[in-house]
Structures are given as C-alpha cells and as structure tokens.
Design an enzyme around this catalytic site. Structure first.
Site, PDB file in Angstrom:
ATOM      1  NE  ARG A  19      -2.306  -1.360   3.552  1.00  0.00           N
ATOM      2  CZ  ARG A  19      -1.780  -0.572   4.476  1.00  0.00           C
ATOM      3  NH1 ARG A  19      -1.871   0.735   4.384  1.00  0.00           N
ATOM      4  NH2 ARG A  19      -1.176  -1.082   5.527  1.00  0.00           N
ATOM      5  CE1 TYR A  33       1.585  -7.020  -3.518  1.00  0.00           C
ATOM      6  CE2 TYR A  33       0.567  -5.747  -1.768  1.00  0.00           C
ATOM      7  CZ  TYR A  33       1.255  -6.866  -2.189  1.00  0.00           C
ATOM      8  OH  TYR A  33       1.604  -7.827  -1.289  1.00  0.00           O
ATOM      9  CE  LYS A  80      -6.857  -3.642   5.257  1.00  0.00           C
ATOM     10  NZ  LYS A  80      -5.717  -4.385   5.343  1.00  0.00           N
ATOM     11  CG  HIS A 116      -6.884  -3.131  10.085  1.00  0.00           C
ATOM     12  ND1 HIS A 116      -5.581  -2.705  10.172  1.00  0.00           N
ATOM     13  CD2 HIS A 116      -6.880  -4.148   9.188  1.00  0.00           C
ATOM     14  CE1 HIS A 116      -4.822  -3.432   9.367  1.00  0.00           C
ATOM     15  NE2 HIS A 116      -5.585  -4.316   8.765  1.00  0.00           N
ATOM     16  CB  SER A 175      -0.659  -3.759   7.822  1.00  0.00           C
ATOM     17  OG  SER A 175      -1.843  -3.078   7.494  1.00  0.00           O
ATOM     18  CB  CYS A 235       0.907  -6.357  13.864  1.00  0.00           C
ATOM     19  SG  CYS A 235       2.079  -5.064  13.451  1.00  0.00           S
ATOM     20  CB  THR A 246      -3.712 -13.720   8.910  1.00  0.00           C
ATOM     21  OG1 THR A 246      -4.192 -12.604   8.162  1.00  0.00           O
ATOM     22  CG2 THR A 246      -4.052 -15.008   8.173  1.00  0.00           C
ATOM     23  CG  ASN A 247       0.208 -15.872  11.927  1.00  0.00           C
ATOM     24  OD1 ASN A 247       0.613 -17.027  11.859  1.00  0.00           O
ATOM     25  ND2 ASN A 247       0.531 -14.954  11.037  1.00  0.00           N
ATOM     26  CG  ASP A 292      -7.240  -7.307   6.879  1.00  0.00           C
ATOM     27  OD1 ASP A 292      -6.240  -7.160   7.598  1.00  0.00           O
ATOM     28  OD2 ASP A 292      -7.533  -6.534   5.954  1.00  0.00           O
ATOM     29  CG  ASN A 336       3.210  -6.494   1.962  1.00  0.00           C
ATOM     30  OD1 ASN A 336       2.600  -7.027   2.884  1.00  0.00           O
ATOM     31  ND2 ASN A 336       2.626  -5.611   1.149  1.00  0.00           N
ATOM     32  NE  ARG A 363       0.115  -8.711   2.431  1.00  0.00           N
ATOM     33  CZ  ARG A 363      -0.440  -8.272   3.566  1.00  0.00           C
ATOM     34  NH1 ARG A 363      -1.536  -8.823   4.050  1.00  0.00           N
ATOM     35  NH2 ARG A 363       0.116  -7.270   4.225  1.00  0.00           N
ATOM     36  NE  ARG A 390       5.487  -6.519  13.432  1.00  0.00           N
ATOM     37  CZ  ARG A 390       5.888  -7.759  13.140  1.00  0.00           C
ATOM     38  NH1 ARG A 390       7.087  -8.158  13.486  1.00  0.00           N
ATOM     39  NH2 ARG A 390       5.101  -8.576  12.487  1.00  0.00           N
ATOM     40  N   GLY A 418       0.500 -20.235  18.316  1.00  0.00           N
ATOM     41  CA  GLY A 418      -0.468 -21.095  19.002  1.00  0.00           C
ATOM     42  C   GLY A 418      -0.515 -20.866  20.505  1.00  0.00           C
ATOM     43  CG  ASN A 456      -0.188 -15.379  20.672  1.00  0.00           C
ATOM     44  OD1 ASN A 456       0.677 -15.180  21.536  1.00  0.00           O
ATOM     45  ND2 ASN A 456      -0.025 -15.039  19.403  1.00  0.00           N
TER      46      ASN A 456
HETATM   47  N1  LIG Z   1       6.795 -13.433  17.028  1.00  0.00           N
HETATM   48  C1  LIG Z   1       5.556 -13.511  16.570  1.00  0.00           C
HETATM   49  N2  LIG Z   1       5.309 -13.216  15.275  1.00  0.00           N
HETATM   50  C2  LIG Z   1       4.034 -13.288  14.842  1.00  0.00           C
HETATM   51  C3  LIG Z   1       2.973 -13.670  15.701  1.00  0.00           C
HETATM   52  N3  LIG Z   1       1.818 -13.639  14.994  1.00  0.00           N
HETATM   53  C4  LIG Z   1       2.168 -13.263  13.745  1.00  0.00           C
HETATM   54  N4  LIG Z   1       3.502 -13.065  13.640  1.00  0.00           N
HETATM   55  C5  LIG Z   1       4.245 -12.686  12.403  1.00  0.00           C
HETATM   56  O1  LIG Z   1       3.798 -11.429  11.966  1.00  0.00           O
HETATM   57  C6  LIG Z   1       3.717 -11.380  10.532  1.00  0.00           C
HETATM   58  C7  LIG Z   1       2.363 -10.911  10.093  1.00  0.00           C
HETATM   59  O2  LIG Z   1       1.350 -11.716  10.640  1.00  0.00           O
HETATM   60  P1  LIG Z   1      -0.122 -11.731  10.058  1.00  0.00           P
HETATM   61  O3  LIG Z   1      -0.933 -12.615  10.954  1.00  0.00           O
HETATM   62  O4  LIG Z   1      -0.089 -12.084   8.634  1.00  0.00           O
HETATM   63  O5  LIG Z   1      -0.501 -10.185  10.190  1.00  0.00           O
HETATM   64  P2  LIG Z   1      -1.865  -9.411   9.813  1.00  0.00           P
HETATM   65  O6  LIG Z   1      -2.119  -8.494  10.952  1.00  0.00           O
HETATM   66  O7  LIG Z   1      -2.921 -10.358   9.453  1.00  0.00           O
HETATM   67  O8  LIG Z   1      -1.389  -8.561   8.544  1.00  0.00           O
HETATM   68  P3  LIG Z   1      -2.239  -7.784   7.372  1.00  0.00           P
HETATM   69  O9  LIG Z   1      -2.808  -8.818   6.485  1.00  0.00           O
HETATM   70  O10 LIG Z   1      -1.165  -6.960   6.720  1.00  0.00           O
HETATM   71  O11 LIG Z   1      -3.267  -6.902   7.980  1.00  0.00           O
HETATM   72  C8  LIG Z   1       4.038 -12.777  10.041  1.00  0.00           C
HETATM   73  O12 LIG Z   1       5.350 -12.786   9.564  1.00  0.00           O
HETATM   74  C9  LIG Z   1       3.906 -13.636  11.260  1.00  0.00           C
HETATM   75  O13 LIG Z   1       4.750 -14.729  11.210  1.00  0.00           O
HETATM   76  C10 LIG Z   1       3.265 -13.978  17.072  1.00  0.00           C
HETATM   77  O14 LIG Z   1       2.406 -14.308  17.888  1.00  0.00           O
HETATM   78  N5  LIG Z   1       4.570 -13.875  17.460  1.00  0.00           N
HETATM   79  O1  LIG Z   2      -4.189  -3.942   2.280  1.00  0.00           O
HETATM   80  C1  LIG Z   2      -3.257  -4.711   1.998  1.00  0.00           C
HETATM   81  O2  LIG Z   2      -2.541  -4.596   0.990  1.00  0.00           O
HETATM   82  C2  LIG Z   2      -2.991  -5.868   2.880  1.00  0.00           C
HETATM   83  C3  LIG Z   2      -3.470  -5.706   4.247  1.00  0.00           C
HETATM   84  O3  LIG Z   2      -4.313  -6.447   4.720  1.00  0.00           O
HETATM   85  C4  LIG Z   2      -2.932  -4.604   5.051  1.00  0.00           C
HETATM   86  O4  LIG Z   2      -1.979  -3.963   4.630  1.00  0.00           O
HETATM   87  O5  LIG Z   2      -3.463  -4.382   6.162  1.00  0.00           O
HETATM   88 MN   LIG Z   3      -4.802  -5.843   7.023  1.00  0.00          MN
END
Ligand SMILES: Nc1nc2c(ncn2[C@@H]2O[C@H](COP(=O)(O)OP(=O)(O)OP(=O)(O)O)[C@@H](O)[C@H]2O)c(=O)[nH]1
Ligand SMILES: O=C([O-])CC(=O)C(=O)O
Ligand SMILES: [Mn+2]
Length: 631
Positions: free
Chosen positions: A102, A242, A251, A271, A293, A295, A298-299, A318, A409, A411, A442, A538, A540
């Site tokens: 972005r 992108y 977004k 968000h 983003s 942070c 998704t995880n 998201d 970044n 995806r 973070r 996990g 968490n």
């Molecule tokens: N150390 C650590 N890293 C994490 C953890 N959860 C996620 N990450 C890392 O953070 C990065 C982004 O995690 P995502 O879950 O994709 O983040 P998101 O908030 O969904 O991102 P957007 O799609 O950009 O909004 C990845 O590289 C993960 O491996 C965690 O609990 N601990």
């Molecule tokens: O919008 C994008 O390109 C991907 C995303 O989820 C973010 O950045 O929060």
């Molecule tokens: Mn996002």
C-alpha cells in the site's frame, strides 16, 4: 443508454486479438443491456468514455469465466500456473518491484472540508482532485479490457447490503476480487431488485497500450493515487495493481469509506479479526482484535491452540464490521470472503490452518518464490529453505543468496471457506456477540504481553494510543514506532478525533452491562538477550484463556498504572518451557520505559488539537497521576 453500452463493445469487435472472454457468452456481446440498474449503466458509460478501453466486460463470477480469465493471464505472463497436483487451480503473480505494498503517502481522503479528513490523512480539495483524476484516467484504459465487477461487502442477505462496483483494467484484480468478495451476477440482480446505492470504485493500472504495443506482465504506473471522496462514497485508484491499492472492496471500501458510513449510520468499521473460542466447559466466546498490518491478525484468527481443552474457530482475519444489536450486544461480522494474508512467517509450524487452506488450491500468490517443481515457497514456510528457488524477482536463488526469496509483503489470496476451522457463524448476516476486544502492536519494549483495561473508556484510551513498529505492508521505512489508533491509522476515512469520539458516543448509548472487555496485547516484546519474551502463535491461546477467565472473574491479576496484568502463575504454562518469572518479565510495566511512553502519548495527543475527545485527555491525566503516585 443500454444501446450505447453495447455500441461501445461492438465498435471494438475488430480488435486485433479478440479476448476469449469476448467470445464467451457474456452479456457484453449480447444485444441486451447487461443490467437495468440505471445509475450503474450511466456510470459505466461515463467511465468508458473517459478511459477509452478497447472493450467492456461485465464480470459474472462464474467458474467458467474465471478459467478463461486466468488462462488469459497465464498467456500474458501475469500469472504462472502452479503444479496442479500440489497447488490445484493456483497461480503466482510477480509485481513490478516498485508496486509491492500500500502507498500511504499517495492515499487521500478528499472530504469537502480539510478538517473532516483530519491530521492523519492526506487531503486535497475535491474539485482539484477530480480535475487531476480526470486527467489521469483520460484514455488510461486504451488497448485494454475494462472489467465491471459488481460486488457486495458483507452478506447479500444483510438488512442493508453494502454494494460496490469496481471498474478495473486489471484481470488480476478481477481474479483476486473474486476470492476476496462476493461478486458477479447474483450481486447485480440484487442491486437491480433493490435499485440499490453502490460505491463506485474506479481502478486503472495507468498503463494504456498503443495500437500493436506489447503488454508487460505487471502493468502499473510510477505515479500512484488512492483517492476517496467520503461524502460521495466514491473511490479512485490509479497506477498500482497491488493488494490494498487495487482490490478496492478491501481497505478502500470496507474500511475507509465504510468507516464514514458507520459514523453516519451508527456502527463501526474496523481493522480487526474475529475468532470464536470454546472453553473446556463448552461455552462460546467471540473475540475481535485490532493489530496493524503485518502484526498478527491472520495468525491469531487461524490459531491452533496449544492450551489444553480450548478450541478456536475463525470468523475473519482482517476487517470487522461492528454494530450494537437489538439485544444490546456488540455484534461482529466479516465483510470479506477471502484471506489476503502475509506469506512470510506463515508455515506448517506457526500456522498449519492457513497452510491447509492454501493447500486446497484456488489461490493467487503474489511476490512469493517458486520451487523447481512448480510450487511456492517463502521465508518461514518450512524450517529449511529449498536448495534452489526462483525468487520473487525471477532470479535464481539459493540459501546462500543473502536476500529474501519472497518479498516481505508477499501474499496469499485464498477463499475463506477453505479454512477447515471456519466457524459456521461466518455465514450469519447478524454476526456474533463480542466478549472481548484486543488492541495490539509490535513493540520490542514497554508494552506488556497483555493488559486488561480498567473500564471501557480506559480501553478506548488504550486503542487511541496504540503503537507499533512499521512493517513491509506499507511502502516506507520498517521498524519505526508510530501511533496507530485502533490499528486504523491508514484506514480512517475521516478525522481521527471524530473517529475516537464516535467510539465513545456509540458505546455510551449502548447497554453498559454488555460492553466487551478491552485488552492491550503485545506478542513482540523482547528479552534482554534479544529473543521474543513470549513464544506467540499457538501459545497466544494461553493469553486468550486468561482474557476469558478475567471476564469470568476467575483469573488473578496485578494492578498496575496502565491496567491489570497477569500474575506469574495465572497464565497456563502447561507444556511450555517457561516459568512464572518469565511471564512476570513479559508483563512488566517498567516506570522508566513508561516515562518515555507517556511523553510519546503527549506528543501524539497534541496533534489532535481541539478534536481530541476530552474523555481521553482525562484518561491520560489519570494515567500520569497513577505513575506519579507509584513513584
Ligand atoms: N513473534 C511472533 N510473530 C508473529 C505472531 N503472529 C504473527 N507473527 C508474524 O507477523 C507477521 C504478520 O502476521 P499476520 O498474521 O499475517 O498479520 P496481519 O495483521 O494479518 O497482517 P495484514 O494482512 O497486513 O493486515 C508474520 O510474519 C507472522 O509470522 C506472534 O504471535 N509472534
Ligand atoms: O491492504 C493490503 O494490501 C494488505 C493488508 O491487509 C494490510 O496492509 O493491512
Ligand atoms: Mn490488514
């Protein structure tokens, strides 16, 4: 006007390389107007006149259409077909190296008044911006197909479905929007039936083709503009292909424009992820969480719990739309239909649920690396990197190369219904009642693993002062601490102070007994030796368990100036190589670190000027008093 639309297509029928799609039975080539929706027909006509595409194509959303479209993209070199045995119906795309995230510097909120965009947004006078955009879009689709994508964010059966139509000259965008949103004929029919309002979202990669000019695999323009007109509820995106710049339902609509709709209509567009948590006693809880983003949304949403007896299911990863329901509860829905997840760090050990969803196929990967057997790879997918790859820039790569094989970044874009752990409530237009909201960022220092807000307004204060080190999800420097209120800094469609005020007034009018608990989390704190203070992923689930137990009045906590943090033994560590003392270190509130933090918050709040809600300045004053008293 229907005639004109047809005219436009037929006029171009002599085009040198007729698209396969032109030959298929799309309405665009039939003698009937593709829709009876007057406003839509008018807009499509107007855009076609401005952008001068070679042809207009109305997207139906069928399998057949998607096949033709992806075949064309493979032929054009935009997509690489992956090995159908390991990644069925899946493709890799490689963007221009300058079009990988972005572009916040080029993202604008063009409200009529500058103060309505607020200090966190770029602003330009709407008339001036329209003149600029008219210039950019004039002829911008020459030589290309203009795709018309009817879509709905949220459920088609929602009480008040939120329609949009994206016009784009990128087939990659069409194929991706098909995964990320509900699109096509069903949506169009419903729009017609309701004569519904729709958000017009115009996208062009800004790379017109001259007669006979060969295309490139990833057309885009050096100049990029991502523009929102909040009062008109319209979106214009120019120059980028992108993710969040180009998939305009995401977004641009579901956060920036939707946040303005939400302000006017009394709800919240956030968000946030949403997950469902089931306790060993089989009680269900719904938790939403806002992290910036890249942070961890998704995880967390796809978390594989390591804590005994607790189950997690996914509702969204998201974007979350929140409303106070008739029952007085804050109810959450996910307006999206797919995941657009950060690839690096997503692996069989950290996020097996995402890996399983991806392995079902039907996915588009962008800027990942290719394996020699037609698969994909990225940093963190497996513990050991393959001996040879083609990196995201198309170069040979070996573990000795010294550069990341996948862009940080990069995806994966995957249908949400491929998640085995998808909660059935995902399909309910009424959503789920939220028990807890987490705000997280973070931060290497200062911010404890988890802190429970004293009360709702203190929780909004936590959200308003949320901070995080910047990531590769946006162009610019990485690792700089910035304030990111509710993880919405790049996504608020209006003044930040008004946004916070909206949170306060909306919840103030709600049933106070049913408000969710609010918690601040930080999975990214470091220990003195530089390692993570908490294993994350996990594990968490152990923090989630504490969160729910706090709400149930079952878990212990220590009161600190910023709120309640776990006692060393109140976090379930069974099966983990950690001690209560490690937990105490991870949740420590260090007065010296907080002195710096308070100064940072002071500076941040000063930027709001008069638009800062006084409830929040009062909370800051209280916090300072608490630290002073604790000295
Ligand atoms: N150390 C650590 N890293 C994490 C953890 N959860 C996620 N990450 C890392 O953070 C990065 C982004 O995690 P995502 O879950 O994709 O983040 P998101 O908030 O969904 O991102 P957007 O799609 O950009 O909004 C990845 O590289 C993960 O491996 C965690 O609990 N601990
Ligand atoms: O919008 C994008 O390109 C991907 C995303 O989820 C973010 O950045 O929060
Ligand atoms: Mn996002």
């Amino acid at each position: 006007m229907g005639d004109d639309a047809r005219q436009l297509v037929l006029d171009e029928s002599g085009n040198a390389a007729p698209s396969q799609l032109q030959d298929s039975k799309n309405q665009g080539t039939s003698s009937e107007a593709p829709t009876t929706h007057r406003a839509l027909l008018d807009w499509v006509q107007e855009v076609a006149e401005l952008t001068q595409p070679a042809r207009v194509y109305w997207v139906t959303g069928t399998e057949e259409e998607n096949k033709a479209l992806t075949d064309e993209l493979v032929e054009a070199g935009t997509l690489t077909r992956l090995n159908p045995e390991t990644f069925p119906n899946s493709f890799a795309a490689f963007s221009d190296p300058k079009d990988v995230a972005r572009v916040e510097e080029q993202t604008f909120i063009c409200s009529e008044k500058k103060e309505d965009a607020g200090f966190t947004n770029n602003w330009m006078d709407p008339a001036q911006m329209h003149a600029k955009l008219d210039g950019l879009f004039a002829g911008s689709m020459r030589g290309r197909t203009m795709y018309v994508i009817p879509f709905v964010m949220g459920h088609l059966e929602a009480e008040d479905p939120k329609f949009g139509v994206e016009i784009t000259d990128s087939a990659y965008v069409v194929a991706s929007m098909r995964i990320m949103a509900r699109i096509g004929t069903d949506v169009l029919r419903k729009m017609e039936e309701l004569d519904a309002f729709f958000v017009p979202a115009l996208h062009s990669v800004g790379a017109p083709l001259a007669e006979g000019e060969a295309d490139v695999a990833w057309p885009c323009n050096e100049e990029k503009w991502i523009v929102h007109f909040p009062e008109d509820r319209s979106i214009y995106s120019y120059g980028s292909g992108y993710g969040g710049n180009a998939l305009l339902g995401k977004k641009c609509y579901a956060l920036r424009i939707a946040s303005v709709m939400a302000r006017d209509e009394g709800w919240l567009a956030e968000h946030m992820l949403i997950l469902k948590l089931t306790s060993p006693e089989k009680k269900d809880y719904y938790v939403s969480a806002a992290f910036p983003s890249a942070c961890g949304k998704t995880n967390l949403a796809l978390l594989d719990p390591t804590v005994e007896g607790w189950k997690v299911e996914t509702l969204g990863d998201d974007i979350t739309w929140l409303r106070f329901g008739h029952d007085g509860e804050l109810r959450a829905t996910n307006p999206e239909a797919g995941l657009f997840g950060v690839a690096p760090g997503t692996g069989w050990s950290t996020n097996p649920n995402a890996m399983r969803a991806i392995a079902k196929g039907n996915s588009i990967f962008t800027n990942v690396a290719l394996t020699d057997d037609g698969g994909v790879w990225w940093e963190g997918m497996t513990d050991e990197a393959p001996a040879h790859l083609t990196d995201w820039r198309g170069n040979d790569w070996t573990p000795e190369s010294g550069t990341p094989a996948a862009h940080p970044n990069s995806r994966f874009c995957t249908p949400i219904d491929q998640i085995d752990m998808l909660a059935e409530e995902y399909y309910s237009p009424d959503g789920v009642p939220v028990s807890a909201i987490l705000f997280g960022g973070r931060r290497k220092t200062t911010v404890p693993l988890v802190t429970q807000a004293r009360d709702w307004t203190s929780g909004i204060f936590m959200g308003s002062t949320l901070s995080s080190e910047t990531t590769a999800a946006a162009a610019g420097a990485v690792g700089v601490v910035r304030r990111d209120p509710m993880a919405m800094l790049p996504f608020m469609g209006y003044d930040a102070g008004d946004y916070l005020k909206h949170w306060i007034t909306l919840s103030g009018a709600a049933n106070q007994d049913k408000l969710p608990g609010i918690f601040l989390v930080n999975w990214f704190r470091r220990t003195a030796d530089g390692g993570f203070a908490w294993p994350g992923f996990g594990d968490n689930s152990r923090v989630l368990k504490w969160v729910i137990e706090r709400l149930e009045g079952k878990a212990d906590a220590v009161e600190t100036p910023i709120g309640f943090v776990p006692t060393g033994d109140s976090i379930d560590l069974k099966g983990l190589d950690m001690t209560p003392a490690d937990v105490e270190a991870a949740v420590r509130v260090d007065p010296a670190e907080w002195e710096t933090e308070l100064a940072g918050i002071d500076e941040w709040y000063a930027r709001f000027g008069a638009s800062l809600p006084e409830e929040l300045s009062a909370k800051l004053a209280e916090l300072k008093e608490r630290f002073a008293a604790a000295k």
